[in-house]
Design a protein around this motif. Structure first.
Motif, PDB file in Angstrom:
ATOM      1  N   MET A   1       0.828  -1.189   0.000  1.00  0.00           N
ATOM      2  CA  MET A   1       0.000   0.000   0.000  1.00  0.00           C
ATOM      3  C   MET A   1       0.871   1.251   0.000  1.00  0.00           C
ATOM      4  N   ARG A   2       1.918   1.214   0.800  1.00  0.00           N
ATOM      5  CA  ARG A   2       2.749   2.400   0.921  1.00  0.00           C
ATOM      6  C   ARG A   2       3.403   2.731  -0.431  1.00  0.00           C
ATOM      7  N   GLY A   3       3.857   1.685  -1.152  1.00  0.00           N
ATOM      8  CA  GLY A   3       4.461   1.910  -2.459  1.00  0.00           C
ATOM      9  C   GLY A   3       3.467   2.484  -3.439  1.00  0.00           C
ATOM     10  N   TYR A   4       2.250   1.991  -3.422  1.00  0.00           N
ATOM     11  CA  TYR A   4       1.219   2.496  -4.311  1.00  0.00           C
ATOM     12  C   TYR A   4       0.943   3.965  -4.031  1.00  0.00           C
ATOM     13  N   ARG A   5       0.813   4.301  -2.770  1.00  0.00           N
ATOM     14  CA  ARG A   5       0.532   5.694  -2.395  1.00  0.00           C
ATOM     15  C   ARG A   5       1.689   6.612  -2.793  1.00  0.00           C
ATOM     16  N   ARG A   6       2.910   6.123  -2.582  1.00  0.00           N
ATOM     17  CA  ARG A   6       4.070   6.951  -2.948  1.00  0.00           C
ATOM     18  C   ARG A   6       4.134   7.151  -4.456  1.00  0.00           C
ATOM     19  N   ARG A   7       3.840   6.091  -5.216  1.00  0.00           N
ATOM     20  CA  ARG A   7       3.833   6.235  -6.677  1.00  0.00           C
ATOM     21  C   ARG A   7       2.741   7.192  -7.115  1.00  0.00           C
ATOM     22  N   ALA A   8       1.582   7.104  -6.496  1.00  0.00           N
ATOM     23  CA  ALA A   8       0.469   7.984  -6.850  1.00  0.00           C
ATOM     24  C   ALA A   8       0.826   9.443  -6.597  1.00  0.00           C
ATOM     25  N   LYS A   9       1.618   9.705  -5.564  1.00  0.00           N
ATOM     26  CA  LYS A   9       2.025  11.074  -5.248  1.00  0.00           C
ATOM     27  C   LYS A   9       3.258  11.499  -6.047  1.00  0.00           C
ATOM     28  N   GLY A  10       3.856  10.561  -6.799  1.00  0.00           N
ATOM     29  CA  GLY A  10       5.030  10.899  -7.595  1.00  0.00           C
ATOM     30  C   GLY A  10       6.315  10.880  -6.807  1.00  0.00           C
ATOM     31  N   LEU A  11       6.294  10.250  -5.633  1.00  0.00           N
ATOM     32  CA  LEU A  11       7.493  10.178  -4.816  1.00  0.00           C
ATOM     33  C   LEU A  11       8.340   8.968  -5.211  1.00  0.00           C
ATOM     34  N   ARG A  12       9.616   9.050  -4.892  1.00  0.00           N
ATOM     35  CA  ARG A  12      10.542   7.971  -5.192  1.00  0.00           C
ATOM     36  C   ARG A  12      10.328   6.815  -4.220  1.00  0.00           C
ATOM     37  N   ILE A  13      10.401   5.598  -4.757  1.00  0.00           N
ATOM     38  CA  ILE A  13      10.254   4.421  -3.913  1.00  0.00           C
ATOM     39  C   ILE A  13      11.635   3.815  -3.739  1.00  0.00           C
TER      40      ILE A  13
END
Length: 81
Positions: A1-13
């Motif tokens: 979930m955290r990766g999905y949210r970070r990708r949705a916000k355009g943040l680096r994973i």
């Protein structure tokens, strides 16, 4: 979930270093195995080529040795070559 949210916000994973190094090791190992197989195949092909060349030279040499013998066995009236 955290990766999905970070990708949705355009943040680096970030991936853990263990995972990255594990992938790098796996890729390097796969390339090494592939290159070893290619090298082994090349050696086998070179060996086969040398054996074929040796067989050809032996065949030519045996033909050269047989020609005088065959000419000597020819009937005296035969003029064909």
């Amino acid at each position: 979930m955290r990766g999905y949210r970070r990708r949705a916000k355009g943040l680096r994973i970030d991936f853990p270093k263990v995972t990255r190094f594990g992938l790098v090791r796996a890729v390097v190992a796969a390339e090494a195995v592939g290159s070893d197989r290619i090298q082994a195949s090349r050696l086998l092909m070179d060996t086969a080529r040398s054996l074929i060349a040796e067989s050809r030279s032996q065949l030519i040499e045996s033909r050269r040795r047989m020609i005088p013998t065959l000419r000597a066995l020819r009937p005296p009236g035969d003029l064909s070559d």
